[in-house]
Design a protein around this motif. Structure first.
Motif, mmCIF file in Angstrom:
data_model
loop_
_atom_site.group_PDB
_atom_site.id
_atom_site.type_symbol
_atom_site.label_atom_id
_atom_site.label_comp_id
_atom_site.label_asym_id
_atom_site.label_seq_id
_atom_site.Cartn_x
_atom_site.Cartn_y
_atom_site.Cartn_z
ATOM 1 N N THR A 190 0.822 -1.206 0.000
ATOM 2 C CA THR A 190 0.000 0.000 0.000
ATOM 3 C C THR A 190 0.857 1.257 0.000
ATOM 4 O OG1 THR A 190 -0.176 -0.259 2.404
ATOM 5 C CG2 THR A 190 -2.021 -1.024 1.076
ATOM 6 N N HIS B 169 -2.820 -6.523 -8.110
ATOM 7 C CA HIS B 169 -3.856 -5.501 -8.285
ATOM 8 C C HIS B 169 -3.431 -4.569 -9.409
ATOM 9 C CE1 HIS B 169 -4.591 -6.745 -4.064
ATOM 10 N NE2 HIS B 169 -5.850 -6.486 -4.351
ATOM 11 N N SER C 69 -4.359 -0.724 -11.588
ATOM 12 C CA SER C 69 -5.043 0.569 -11.745
ATOM 13 C C SER C 69 -5.542 1.129 -10.419
ATOM 14 C CB SER C 69 -6.209 0.441 -12.741
ATOM 15 O OG SER C 69 -6.639 1.698 -13.210
ATOM 16 N N MET C 70 -4.811 0.851 -9.341
ATOM 17 C CA MET C 70 -5.146 1.369 -8.019
ATOM 18 C C MET C 70 -3.960 2.175 -7.505
ATOM 19 S SD MET C 70 -6.943 -1.948 -6.242
ATOM 20 C CE MET C 70 -8.219 -2.882 -7.097
ATOM 21 N N THR D 141 -9.078 -5.969 -10.393
ATOM 22 C CA THR D 141 -9.235 -4.584 -10.833
ATOM 23 C C THR D 141 -10.651 -4.396 -11.354
ATOM 24 O OG1 THR D 141 -8.251 -2.863 -12.222
ATOM 25 C CG2 THR D 141 -8.441 -5.054 -13.191
ATOM 26 N N ASP D 142 -10.898 -3.251 -11.981
ATOM 27 C CA ASP D 142 -12.208 -2.981 -12.579
ATOM 28 C C ASP D 142 -12.305 -3.613 -13.966
ATOM 29 O OD1 ASP D 142 -11.579 -0.691 -14.772
ATOM 30 O OD2 ASP D 142 -10.300 -0.432 -13.009
ATOM 31 N N ASN E 193 -10.044 4.738 2.501
ATOM 32 C CA ASN E 193 -9.465 4.314 1.231
ATOM 33 C C ASN E 193 -10.379 3.304 0.538
ATOM 34 O OD1 ASN E 193 -7.226 4.224 -0.688
ATOM 35 N ND2 ASN E 193 -6.871 2.165 0.088
ATOM 36 N N LEU F 103 -12.429 3.508 -3.014
ATOM 37 C CA LEU F 103 -12.247 2.473 -4.029
ATOM 38 C C LEU F 103 -13.589 1.899 -4.470
ATOM 39 C CD1 LEU F 103 -10.381 0.591 -5.670
ATOM 40 C CD2 LEU F 103 -10.318 -0.923 -3.665
ATOM 41 N N PRO G 86 -10.616 5.488 -6.601
ATOM 42 C CA PRO G 86 -9.399 4.935 -5.976
ATOM 43 C C PRO G 86 -8.309 5.984 -5.867
ATOM 44 C CG PRO G 86 -9.569 4.225 -8.249
ATOM 45 C CD PRO G 86 -10.866 4.905 -7.923
#
Length: 367
Positions: free
Chosen positions: A29, A63, A65-66, A130-131, A276, A280, A285
């Motif tokens: 993180t 993960h 695109s965060m 991810t999305d 956070n 998200l 995000p």
């Protein structure tokens, strides 16, 4: 019968007063005002601490695109950690297999095994991490359900590449993942006896059933799907069939756990991590906010409901409070291993949390 060597690479040993082996899940993180380099340096410090204090394994998760999660490339991070540790098991928690060609993953983890023989785990999931738009970019298709539906076939293909045992007549029979077993069949070839054990990861019953049917170890994401933990573990145990990997079921659960020197500080840190997650889940995000920003944030009623629900499954407080919560959770679920993830704005807070938990459980002070 299960192969003892394979199983020994899976089972851990409980130390001190811990009810089961303890491990670490690092989401790498990134806090506001910090860089990805800062987060990765924290990972090195944390992996060394975990190794010296008797934690069994150290996993990183894929993960994309965060901004607040710098773990898009687990294999790269694991190679870096392998260079800074000596004994602790390192692995993916996990690689999202539908995002990748199975051959690529076999090559990456064959390379990791060559770098850190006998201490690499390959944890696999079927979610995108991810999305949907980012998953489409990763997979170069917008038919995302097909990737998830094909997971058992992809898993079989990956396993064949790792073992180099496609049958005669298969179109991939003459394709080999290198580093891998084919090197032992080449003139003068010598191959490592180790192969990364495959774990299936999940947050529902699909992977639980598949892991049980195949006789593989199972890791459940309790930290974001707590309502499904007990049903999924029950399903895994009910469907388990002994294999060459395991004679009996072995399941770990990922747990959000944060210990601080006083209870008030734990609440502040957990509030920031929860903000956070609110952002998200609502399509915003970003970097993990500071506790001060979280305390000043005006949560809407809907956001407050989410926050309360989310934090109900975060074991936090003083070290004694966290240990009590972890012990209760292990009793309730029967988990064979607890994998702890500490989400906080500061890397120092995260490292301190594991120190406090290790001390409270009386874990070794030197590896």
């Amino acid at each position: 019968m299960a192969d003892g060597t394979a199983a020994d690479g899976i089972r851990g040993t409980a130390h001190g007063t811990a009810p089961v082996p303890l491990s670490v899940l690092d989401l790498v993180t990134v806090g506001a005002g910090r860089t990805a380099s800062d987060a990765l340096r924290t990972g090195v410090a944390l992996s060394r601490l975990a190794e010296s204090r008797g934690f069994h394994r150290y996993w990183v998760a894929e993960h994309h695109s965060m901004p607040g999660v710098a773990s898009s490339s687990p294999a790269v991070i694991l190679a870096h950690l392998a260079a800074h540790t000596e004994r602790i098991r390192l692995g993916s928690g996990g690689v999202m297999l539908p995002n990748h060609a199975p051959l690529v993953i076999a090559e990456q983890f064959g390379t990791l095994e060559a770098l850190a023989p006998g201490r690499v785990d390959l944890g696999l999931g079927r979610a995108p991490g991810t999305d949907g738009a980012t998953a489409a970019a990763l997979r170069r298709t917008d038919r995302l359900n097909e990737g998830a539906d094909d997971f058992p076939q992809q898993l079989m293909e990956l396993t064949r590449f790792l073992d180099d045992d496609f049958p005669d007549g298969h179109p991939y029979r003459r394709i080999h993942a290198v580093p891998g077993p084919v090197q032992a069949t080449s003139p003068g070839g010598v191959q490592s006896p180790h192969r990364p054990p495959i774990w299936l990861l999940g947050s529902s019953g699909f992977s639980a059933r598949l892991a049980g049917t195949l006789g593989l170890p199972f890791a459940f994401a309790h930290h974001f799907s707590a309502q499904n933990t007990v049903p999924a573990l029950d399903l895994y145990r009910e469907t388990f069939r002994p294999s060459e990997v395991l004679a009996e079921p072995y399941a770990l659960i990922g747990v959000s756990a944060l210990a601080t020197d006083d209870e008030k500080e734990a609440r502040r840190q957990v509030l920031a991590a929860a903000l956070n997650m609110v952002r998200l889940r609502t399509g915003r995000p970003g970097l993990v906010p500071t506790p001060e920003e979280a305390e000043a944030y005006d949560f809407s009623p809907m956001e407050r409901d989410f926050l309360d629900s989310w934090n109900a499954n975060v074991v936090h407080g003083t070290a004694d409070e966290v240990v009590s919560g972890l012990n209760d959770l292990q009793k309730r679920t029967g988990a064979d291993e607890l994998m702890l993830t500490a989400n906080a704005h500061s890397g120092d807070v995260r490292v301190r949390s594991y120190e406090l938990i290790a001390d409270a459980y009386g874990l070794p002070t030197a590896g």
